[in-house]
Design a protein around this motif. Structure first.
Motif, short mmCIF file in Angstrom:
data_model
loop_
_atom_site.label_atom_id
_atom_site.label_comp_id
_atom_site.label_asym_id
_atom_site.label_seq_id
_atom_site.Cartn_x
_atom_site.Cartn_y
_atom_site.Cartn_z
N ASP A 80 10.23 -8.23 11.58
CA ASP A 80 10.43 -6.98 10.61
C ASP A 80 11.55 -6.32 11.53
N ASN A 81 12.18 -5.43 10.46
CA ASN A 81 13.21 -4.59 11.10
C ASN A 81 13.10 -3.22 10.54
N PRO A 82 12.93 -2.22 11.59
CA PRO A 82 12.62 -0.74 11.02
C PRO A 82 13.83 -0.06 10.42
N LEU A 83 14.75 -0.97 10.19
CA LEU A 83 15.95 -0.28 9.11
C LEU A 83 15.94 -1.04 8.03
N TRP A 84 14.93 -2.13 7.55
CA TRP A 84 14.65 -2.52 6.44
C TRP A 84 13.82 -1.95 5.50
N ILE A 85 14.02 -1.54 4.12
CA ILE A 85 13.19 -0.83 3.53
C ILE A 85 12.26 -1.79 2.55
N HIS A 86 11.18 -1.89 2.43
CA HIS A 86 10.43 -2.95 1.72
C HIS A 86 9.75 -2.06 0.49
N PHE A 125 7.46 3.57 11.00
CA PHE A 125 7.25 2.12 11.23
C PHE A 125 6.69 1.86 12.26
N PHE A 126 6.87 2.30 13.41
CA PHE A 126 6.35 1.89 14.84
C PHE A 126 4.89 2.49 14.74
N LYS A 127 4.68 3.47 14.01
CA LYS A 127 3.32 4.08 14.33
C LYS A 127 2.41 3.16 13.46
N HIS A 128 2.97 2.73 12.14
CA HIS A 128 2.09 1.85 11.31
C HIS A 128 1.59 0.47 11.94
N PHE A 129 2.66 -0.10 12.78
CA PHE A 129 2.38 -1.19 13.31
C PHE A 129 1.37 -1.05 14.65
N ALA A 130 1.91 -0.11 15.44
CA ALA A 130 0.85 0.07 16.60
C ALA A 130 -0.45 0.58 16.08
N ASP A 131 -0.64 1.20 14.91
CA ASP A 131 -2.11 1.57 14.71
C ASP A 131 -2.88 0.24 14.32
N MET A 132 -2.22 -0.81 13.97
CA MET A 132 -2.51 -1.93 13.65
C MET A 132 -3.25 -2.75 14.71
N GLY A 133 -2.60 -2.54 15.98
CA GLY A 133 -2.68 -3.15 17.31
C GLY A 133 -1.60 -4.14 17.27
N ILE A 134 -0.28 -4.04 16.69
CA ILE A 134 0.79 -4.68 16.97
C ILE A 134 1.75 -3.83 17.86
N HIS A 135 2.21 -4.78 18.78
CA HIS A 135 3.27 -3.91 19.79
C HIS A 135 4.20 -4.99 20.30
N TYR A 136 4.64 -5.79 19.55
CA TYR A 136 5.86 -6.51 19.60
C TYR A 136 6.70 -6.64 18.17
N ILE A 137 7.84 -6.32 18.02
CA ILE A 137 8.74 -6.27 16.89
C ILE A 137 9.90 -7.23 17.19
N ARG A 138 10.18 -8.06 16.50
CA ARG A 138 11.32 -8.91 16.34
C ARG A 138 12.21 -8.72 15.01
N MET A 139 13.27 -7.77 15.69
CA MET A 139 14.38 -7.26 14.43
C MET A 139 15.62 -8.01 14.34
N ASP A 144 0.86 -1.28 -0.05
CA ASP A 144 -0.12 -0.07 -0.12
C ASP A 144 0.73 1.19 0.00
N ALA A 145 0.41 2.45 -0.03
CA ALA A 145 0.98 3.63 -0.08
C ALA A 145 2.12 3.92 0.92
N SER A 146 1.83 3.22 2.17
CA SER A 146 2.82 3.43 3.31
C SER A 146 4.10 3.14 3.09
N GLY A 147 4.15 2.07 2.31
CA GLY A 147 5.62 1.38 1.97
C GLY A 147 6.21 0.50 3.15
N TYR A 148 5.26 0.23 4.25
CA TYR A 148 5.54 -0.61 5.19
C TYR A 148 4.98 -2.02 4.90
N MET A 149 5.42 -2.94 5.73
CA MET A 149 4.75 -4.24 5.36
C MET A 149 3.40 -4.35 5.85
N THR A 150 2.81 -5.01 4.91
CA THR A 150 1.13 -5.21 5.08
C THR A 150 0.80 -6.68 4.93
N ARG A 151 1.35 -7.40 4.28
CA ARG A 151 1.16 -8.72 4.15
C ARG A 151 2.30 -9.50 4.65
#
Length: 477
Positions: A143-149, A202-216, A112-119
């Protein structure tokens, strides 16, 4: 003199009215600096979480890889996700395992337009979050907030004129391995304009989905482009860039209340940066085939200066116990595949050490591979250590000292936990006097695997079969 005394209260009253009228005035608050003290650093006070209890897709994907299935063809169908979620909700959630987490292997897609992982493969993350939420579970993301998808032309929100492409390596950037190319990943360089905003997005994208754990993952590859097993694997953006990236990550994780799991770090200088900026760090090589080898035998009694620092869980927990503890960084012993262990004694040992060391219990067994092993994940008396945020220590932090097979620590209520382990292939006697641990007098002893009270004592001595353990709770001091 009398006239001056008469005027003073009136002047004081007028001054008071002026101060009250000015309180909250925008012009004053903008112009006058805050002298109350420096702004708190984002890393201060971050170690307030307990270690997570959750299920991971790791075994599912790893077995596909062993069969030769290419990464681009790996996937989990929606029907299979439903079966997994139902199983976790039924058999693990009542014991505190409240999350499922993705891992690598399966394609991570930004569409999607965000550029962050959606699927994750064919599964939209928003749908997966809702499926978990419907069963009272959470979703964690690999996912890693330093990776560009996303595509290079996607603008970075909050950084005017900056696109995703601008965050990547540019000719002239200072790197540790000039001439090398980065394997597999497009990295965001922390020193580039817009990287801070990209990470925050990146963090806002996932937090808005309800995701609060990131394994980088693959943090060592970013820091210096080196892997102990593979040699040079990338450009290596240097210690300063690495620290700046971790600062940005810590800042945004705090803002959006996201737990950060740092994977594959070199842990240079006694994990100085990782301990400061992350909630949890990996301290052992990948699980792979699992079993007793990964828990205790692989490259036993050895530690290395770069990733992977230790090749088995036990040595990793012993060696890095120097930086762990209550209200300190959490040590991660990686995934558990109980179905790969040979005996009940081994299964009790691997579960016990995670909980005595204050680490997570990460179930990688699947509903069709778990066999009769659920009971080892369901020991409420041991899982109470996780809820308490217990983090014990070995009697010795020396990898060559057999005393590292004795673990102990104090619960928040003042009671104590003591664990005796036998890593050897023959029966061994383990003993400890409570005074060695700083415990005075006799205690009531309760075995947490047998769920049995064993009377009063001031020491423990037990004959342990190969790969067995004994975990007790001491009360009544």
């Amino acid at each position: 003199m009398k006239r001056e005394l008469t005027l003073f209260p009136a002047l004081l009253f007028q001054l008071l009215l002026t101060v009250l009228a000015c309180t909250g005035c925008q012009s004053c608050s903008d112009s006058d600096p805050d002298t109350s003290g420096e702004e708190p650093k984002p890393e201060e006070g971050i170690h307030t979480y307990k270690a997570p209890l959750y299920w991971s897709v790791y075994e599912y994907c790893w077995l596909l890889e062993q069969k030769g299935v290419p990464a681009e063809q790996m996937d989990i169908t929606e029907a299979e996700w439903d079966r997994i979620i139902d199983w976790v909700a039924r058999d693990l959630k009542p014991y505190g395992y409240d999350m499922l987490c993705t891992d690598g292997f399966i394609p991570m897609i930004a569409d999607d337009a965000s550029g962050y992982m959606t699927r994750y493969g064919s599964m939209p993350l928003k749908k997966l979050v809702e499926k978990c939420r419907a069963k009272g579970l959470k979703l964690g993301i690999y996912d890693n907030p330093l990776w560009i998808h996303g595509a290079d032309n996607i603008p970075v929100k909050g950084a005017e004129g900056v696109t995703f492409g601008d965050l990547k390596y540019k000719q002239g950037d200072t790197v540790l391995n000039p001439g090398e190319s980065d394997r597999w990943f497009s990295w965001a360089v922390a020193s580039h304009k817009g990287t801070r905003e990209y990470i925050d997005g990146f963090f806002k994208h996932f937090a808005d989905m309800g995701i609060h754990y990131i394994r980088m993952d693959f943090l060592s590859w970013y820091e210096d482009g080196q892997d102990r097993g593979m040699g040079k694997v990338g450009r290596g953006y240097g210690r300063d860039n690495y620290e700046q990236a971790l600062k940005y990550i810590c800042e945004s994780a705090a803002r959006y209340e996201v737990f950060t799991s740092l994977v594959m770090p070199h842990l240079y200088r006694n994990a100085e940066l990782e301990s400061r900026y992350g909630h949890m760090v990996r301290i052992v090589a990948d699980t792979g085939n699992g079993g007793w080898a990964h828990f205790s035998d692989n490259d036993r009694r050895k530690s290395y200066g770069t990733w992977p620092n230790c090749m088995n869980m036990f040595d990793g927990f012993v060696y890095w116990s120097k930086v762990s503890g209550r209200s300190k960084v959490i040590m991660d012993g990686d995934f558990i595949r109980l179905n790969t262990f040979a005996t009940d004694a081994e299964k009790e040992s691997v579960i016990s050490l995670q909980l005595l060391a204050g680490g997570p219990v990460t179930v990688a067994d699947q509903y069709h591979s778990i066999g009769d092993n659920l009971r080892f994940y369901q020991n409420r008396e041991l899982l109470a250590l996780n809820e308490d945020r217990f983090a014990g220590k070995p009697l010795s932090g020396n990898l060559l000292d057999a005393k590292n097979q004795i673990w102990y620590g104090q619960l928040s209520d003042g009671n104590w936990i003591v664990g005796l382990f036998n890593r050897e292939n023959s029966a061994q006697t383990r003993s400890v006097t409570f005074s060695e641990l700083g415990i005075k007098g006799k205690c009531q002893v309760r075995d947490l695997w047998k769920h049995a009270d064993e009377g009063e004592a001031d020491r423990l001595e037990v004959r342990l079969e190969p790969h067995a353990c004994k975990i007790v709770k001491l009360t009544g001091m």
